[in-house]
Design an enzyme around this catalytic site. Structure first.
Site, PDB file in Angstrom:
ATOM      1  CD  GLU A 144      53.626  41.350   7.518  1.00 32.88           C
ATOM      2  OE1 GLU A 144      52.739  41.093   6.682  1.00 32.88           O
ATOM      3  OE2 GLU A 144      54.313  40.489   8.072  1.00 32.88           O
ATOM      4  CG  ASP A 183      42.370  39.578   3.334  1.00 37.02           C
ATOM      5  OD1 ASP A 183      43.178  39.041   4.103  1.00 37.02           O
ATOM      6  OD2 ASP A 183      42.678  40.450   2.500  1.00 37.02           O
TER       7      ASP A 183
END
Ligand SMILES: Cc1ncc(COP(=O)(O)O)c(C=O)c1O
Lengths: 395, 260
Positions: B52, B63
């Site tokens: 990914e 994040d």
């Protein structure tokens, strides 16, 4: 007033929506499903109105500024949000949201802040309700709005310095959202402007709409007519502007003017004038106008005013801009500081540097002698003393 | 529109391998701009099953610090979506693993969704994850586009996602579905809690249409093994990116998580 309001899907025309990671879905969905029911509930309304009156000091005066009026050849009124408890319009929203948070059984509150006014207003209502309060603030803003940092601490809040990005409002908002993602169950996020995923923009606009609600009857008393010719407000995220435009949106005879921060000049690369420089994009959960590179990276804005130092605007303003209902103009640091000092000397009122941007519009627009003009004085300048002193020394 | 190769490497992988899949997430253009290609090659050599590649964004709200930092560095290195597609083209000269692009919606929106999906197809990207794209927006505006180009699209589910919504997201996903292990931002976490085990178990019992991969917080051989008891495999991100930042060998990292 349906045309400019949010639709059932959370959109204002092409703008708005809820572009959030799944991690926030449960929280946002809970808000979406409950906010209108809660806001329209009689006990909520009663408590909200009572606190606005007895605690925040509403209604705020609509003051006829005679010397300004003489100078600019118009009938100029100042809507005195600076006289609200805590010194800015921000308290209208935090009172509303803390009452909502209690009804959602949340025990903890988080907020982001730029100028510190929203942080102070959040810390204040948390103290009032005995709730735990954490405020995220960019490190640069902590320096330039130091008095507000101390006020938040005095009120019992924890102020968390944010060191990412430009260390200003955008970064503080990122960090608050991350905190919420990490503490979704017991925490409510009190967003400070008409930004963020649906239903925040609509919810905050409703809480701030008390400003134009009061203006209508105050103008009727003073001018015999609820409709001014102009309403002028500064636009950071756009909450004070949304509040003073709200009840005039469908009255097209009222000219609505939003003033953004041009920083050192719109084309200097150091500006926060989103309508002039932005393109549609997605930030903090909504589709709106956004200052960004061609690659879709958000551009760090700049303004002397910490409260206007944001790369986007609320989605309702993006739509008001696109439809032309609101005229967006901008004022540079210098223009705003001059207008702020002028208010000090001519009316004995020290305005927040944010609000000074709205005042700067007076010399940019041309009025007829009998035009009724309302400038929303969103906050007071106590927090900006250092900025005024430093700017004065430079002159 | 001309449709390219309808074969999809993600489909092949999940057909072939039902358990113990190791997918590794890293940020394009980090630590150095050209590293996107090298890391993909080394991951394949080290035995990873799937790659990914993160599309950097200036404001990654889901994040934690490690991925935030890698995004900032990569943007500073000059990464763009255009460059990422060039890099994928180079990767595809040697690497056969399925490739998924993952990122926030805004850079993709500025690139243009149609152009983005057709570039995915042209360069050999097999799947896409855009965590802030709402499901109804995907269904009404983009689903056909992805299907046309045979690019798979995965939604995220979390421990707070209701059963009804999991069914919806499963129905709209293709390739696989991304089961976020914990309600939180990305970043390394320790052992699973009993709540997490209950959640994984619930997912397994639901017999979803798509295979599910467990991601967010996984960093060790122990958590890898445990997550594999429930789902088809595991996605490792922050721990790997941290290792890259510390110049740890890709093969060493992979073998520590999943010994040969
Ligand atoms: C006094 C004052 N006015 C205006 C603003 C800008 O916010 P908004 O555009 O949401 O009214 C701020 C923000 O901190 C403020 O403190």
């Amino acid at each position: 007033m349906m045309r400019y309001n949010v639709d059932l899907n959370g959109y204002y025309g092409d703008f708005g929506g809820a572009f959030i990671p799944e991690l926030l879905h449960a929280n946002i969905e809970e808000l979406r499903q409950t906010y209108l029911t809660i806001l329209n509930d009689e006990s909520f309304q009663k408590e909200f109105i009572q606190l606005l009156r007895d605690y925040a000091g509403r209604p705020t005066p609509l003051y006829f500024a005679s010397r300004l009026s003489e100078k600019y050849h118009a009938r100029i009124y100042l809507k005195r949000e600076d006289l609200c408890h805590t010194g800015a319009h921000k308290i209208n929203n935090t009172i509303g949201q803390i009452l909502l948070a209690r009804r959602l059984n949340k025990q903890k509150i988080i907020a982001e802040t730029g100028a510190g006014q929203h942080g102070v207003a959040t810390a204040t209502v948390c103290a009032l309700m005995g709730m735990h309060c954490t405020v995220y603030m960019g490190q640069l803003d902590m320096e330039r709005q130091h008095p507000n940092v101390e006020r938040m601490k005095l009120l019992g809040a924890t102020v968390v310095p944010v060191t990412s990005g430009n260390r200003t409002l955008k970064d503080a908002t990122n960090e608050a959202m991350r905190h919420w993602i990490n503490h979704p169950k017991d925490t409510h996020y009190i967003i400070g402007s008409v930004v963020g995923p649906h239903p925040y923009p609509d919810m905050v606009a409703r809480f701030q709409s008390v400003i134009s609600q009061e203006m209508k009857y105050q103008l009727t008393e003073k001018e015999g007519n609820p409709y001014p010719d102009y309403v002028i407000a500064c636009v950071g995220g756009g909450s004070n502007a949304a509040g003073c435009f709200y009840h005039y949106l469908d009255d097209e005879q009222v000219n609505l003017v939003g003033v953004e921060a041009a920083g050192k000049g719109v084309n200097t690369g150091q500006s926060a004038a989103t309508t002039a420089l932005g393109k549609p994009g997605i930030l903090h959960g909504s589709k709106t106008l956004l200052m960004q590179t061609n690659d879709g990276q958000v551009i760090e804005p700049y303004s002397i005013s910490a409260g206007l130092d944001y790369p986007g605007i609320g989605p309702l303003h993006a739509n008001l801009h696109k439809t032309g209902r609101v005229e967006f103009i901008h004022a540079t640091d210098d223009e705003a500081m001059k207008a702020g000092l002028e208010l000090c000397r001519m009316e004995g009122i020290i305005p927040a540097v944010e609000s000074a941007h709205a005042l700067a519009a007076l010399s940019k627009l041309s009025f007829d002698n009998d035009d009724v003009v309302v400038v929303n004085l969103s906050g007071r300048g106590d927090k900006d003393l250092e900025t005024y002193i430093r700017w004065n020394m430079k002159q | 529109m001309e449709t390219t190769n309808m074969q999809n490497r993600l489909d092949d992988l999940f057909k072939r391998k039902k358990h113990g899949i190791l997918s590794v997430f890293y940020t394009a253009g980090f630590p150095y701009l050209e590293d996107t290609v090298r890391i993909a090659e080394e991951l394949e050599q080290a035995g990873a099953d799937m790659i990914e590649i993160g599309i950097p964004f200036s404001d990654p709200i889901a994040d934690g610090p490690v991925i935030q930092h890698s995004n900032n560095v990569a943007i500073g290195n000059g990464i763009t979506l255009g460059i990422i597609f060039q890099q994928v083209e180079v990767i595809r000269k040697t690497v056969q693993l399925p490739i998924v692009l993952m990122g926030y919606l805004n850079p993709v929106m500025q690139f243009g969704m149609e152009k983005f999906v057709s570039e995915c197809s042209r360069t050999g990207v097999d799947g896409v994850i855009l965590p802030d794209l709402p499901v109804d927006e995907y269904v009404h505006r983009y689903k056909q586009l992805f299907e046309h180009y045979a690019v798979r699209f995965s939604f995220l589910i979390t421990p707070t996602t209701s059963e009804e919504r999991i069914r919806l997201l499963d129905a709209c996903s293709s390739g696989f579905i991304y089961a976020v292990a914990a309600s939180g931002t990305t970043g390394v976490r320790g052992a699973f809690t009993s709540d997490q085990q209950v959640y994984f178990h619930r997912l397994k019992e639901m017999q979803l249409k798509n295979p599910f991969m467990v991601g967010f917080g996984i960093s060790t051989h122990a958590t890898f093994n445990e997550a594999c008891r429930y789902g088809s495999g595991v996605i490792i991100g922050s721990a790997f990116i941290q290792a890259l930042a510390e110049n740890v060998q890709v093969s060493g990292f992979i073998h520590a998580v999943r010994p040969k």
